[in-house]
Design an enzyme around this catalytic site. Structure first.
Site, short mmCIF file in Angstrom:
data_model
loop_
_atom_site.label_atom_id
_atom_site.label_comp_id
_atom_site.label_asym_id
_atom_site.label_seq_id
_atom_site.Cartn_x
_atom_site.Cartn_y
_atom_site.Cartn_z
CB CYS A 7 -31.82 12.81 7.48
SG CYS A 7 -33.58 13.00 7.22
N GLY A 8 -32.12 16.25 7.01
CA GLY A 8 -32.84 17.45 7.44
C GLY A 8 -34.21 17.14 8.03
CG HIS A 9 -37.29 15.44 5.64
ND1 HIS A 9 -38.19 16.48 5.49
CD2 HIS A 9 -36.86 15.13 4.39
CE1 HIS A 9 -38.29 16.79 4.22
NE2 HIS A 9 -37.50 16.00 3.52
CB CYS A 10 -33.66 12.85 10.77
SG CYS A 10 -33.84 11.53 9.53
#
Length: 492
Positions: free
Chosen positions: A50-53
């Site tokens: 996950c990019g946001h993670c």
């Protein structure tokens, strides 16, 4: 030289690793048992892909490093929902990544709705533990409290009960999620501070400078509202550190200086430029607000001012006046140029910056194209009722609407109504129109252009026709007020 560079890289990596180690990783096998050991814990449910993670993880680690040393401590936890923590994530209804939840003694307490950068996480989670104001029982505790805070803190010193004390605690409860409060009634602490009934705002050590005092003592009436105004007037000082989680605190007229603001990796370099801004800000104290902002965090805002950013650049300066008009310092940043720039903005000597596409050479289509530079001409001063769509080129809903919108404009081409569209990503949108998503559509009657109305009706052709027929200043030629075609008008 190579050895020094290698040592620097190793130190940075070690620091990052140390912060990462302060985050507790749990799985299905130990989540319930281990989490029950901690009074307050923040849990991040994540997926490695996950990019946001990935963006949140370093901020989360930095926050963990501070919060584990807080009194009382807050434990930051992470759970991989794709591997060893699948069952735990399902149990706690994790539907997206990252999901953050607050637990107390192993039991779910509430969803985390605070900021997602290190300082904001720290500040928010500190409000979740203990009383709204921390009791300071000794001079040493006071000094430790002041040294540990990264933002201004407000401390009450009270020898006995008073109206000021009552107002202070009311304010602490009200602002517990935004401001750190402390208080003391201990004799040695009061003697050390030289007060008996006072509220003092202390600035963090890394922001102390020669242009303003390190602390400010409240001198107004013993009212919570007045005390609240005092806190927000002085909280950020002459030149505040403006970040994504506090940017709403900074009101226009506002001058922002953008550069590599980083009080963790480069405090000396950060203050080198801030001190030069402070020198100018002192000249405008009480009339203009000043701030510094990290350029990497505000690249979108720099783009809104037409400023190209490179990490090696000197500071860039942008301003908004009291009417929200935008201005850019075109010369190289120096205190002298900044001083002249602010004076010229206040005197109205500069041309405001407008983000705009070129004015169309012709308006061949049925839908009139507005850009920032011709907006007054094609919307405000067109002497017609106007329906205007603010869109984004990449927006799927906008693309779906386009054929209907074109057909609407064609149907109404002989009416006293203008059908207009504007790319809100490439042009400044006038403050009269509040655009927060795409497409956003407004109805602006010809005699009330200063009070447009949001269109929230259907998106089919007939929906638009009925709305415009009803709302038009003058009844349409081809439709009655109910939206039915008149006798000489062919059916839709």
């Amino acid at each position: 030289m190579w050895c020094l560079q290698l040592l620097s890289i190793l130190l940075i990596a070690t620091s990052a690793l140390g912060a990462e180690e302060d985050v507790l990783e749990l799985s299905d096998s130990d989540f319930d048992s281990r989490l029950a050991e901690y009074e307050t814990a923040l849990v991040m449910f994540y997926a490695p892909w996950c990019g946001h993670c990935k963006r949140l993880k370093p901020e989360y680690a930095k926050a963990a490093e501070d919060l584990i040393r807080n009194d009382p401590p807050v434990t930051l936890v992470k759970v991989d929902c794709t591997e060893a923590g699948k069952e735990t994530c399902n149990k706690h209804s994790v539907r997206g990544y990252p999901t953050l939840k607050i637990f107390r003694n192993g039991e779910f307490s509430q969803e985390y709705k605070g900021p997602r950068e290190a300082n904001g996480i720290v500040r928010h989670m500190k409000t979740q533990v203990g009383p709204a104001s921390k009791e300071l029982k000794s001079v040493a505790t006071l000094e430790t409290f002041l040294a540990s805070e990264k933002e201004s803190v407000v401390i009450g010193f009270f020898e006995k009960e008073s109206d000021l004390k009552a107002a202070f605690f009311k304010l602490a409860d009200k602002l517990r999620e935004r401001v750190q409060f402390g208080h003391s009634s201990y004799e040695d602490v009061l003697k050390h501070q030289g007060v008996s009934d006072a509220v003092i705002l202390f600035r963090p050590a890394h922001l102390k400078n020669k242009f303003e005092p390190n602390s400010v003592t409240y001198s107004g009436p013993a009212e919570t509202a007045d005390l609240n105004d005092f806190v927000f007037k002085h909280f950020h000082g002459l030149v505040g550190v403006r970040k994504s989680d506090n940017q709403r605190d900074f009101k226009s007229p506002l001058v922002v200086v953008y550069y590599g603001v980083d009080y963790v990796k480069n405090p000396k370099g950060t203050n080198y430029w801030r001190n030069r801004v402070l020198k100018v800000a002192k000249e405008f104290e009480g009339t203009v607000n000043f701030a510094i902002s990290p350029n990497t965090e505000f690249t979108h805002e720099l783009n809104e001012f037409g400023i190209e950013f490179a990490q090696t650049d000197k500071p860039k300066v942008a301003a908004r006046d009291a009417n929200e008009k935008k201005y850019v310092l075109k010369e190289e940043f120096t205190p002298e140029n900044l001083l002249n720039f602010v004076n010229d903005v206040l005197a109205g000597k500069l041309e405001a910056y407008i983000k705009s596409e070129p004015v169309p050479e012709s308006q061949d289509g049925s839908v009139t194209v507005a850009v920032a530079k011709n907006f007054d001409e094609v919307v405000v001063n067109n002497e017609k009722d106007t329906l205007i769509e603010f869109y984004a080129p990449w927006c799927g809903h906008c693309k779906k609407l386009a054929p209907t919108y074109d057909e609407l404009a064609e149907k109404l081409k002989d009416e006293d109504v203008a059908i207009v569209k504007m790319d809100a990503t490439a042009n400044d949108v006038p403050s009269t129109f509040d655009v927060r998503g795409f497409p956003t559509i407004y109805w602006a009657p010809k005699n009330k252009k200063n009070a447009p109305v949001t269109y929230d009706g259907g998106r089919e052709l007939d929906d638009f026709i009925k709305y415009i027929a009803k709302e038009a200043t003058t009844e349409l030629k081809g439709w009655d007020r109910s939206g039915k075609p008149k006798a000489d008008k062919t059916e839709l």
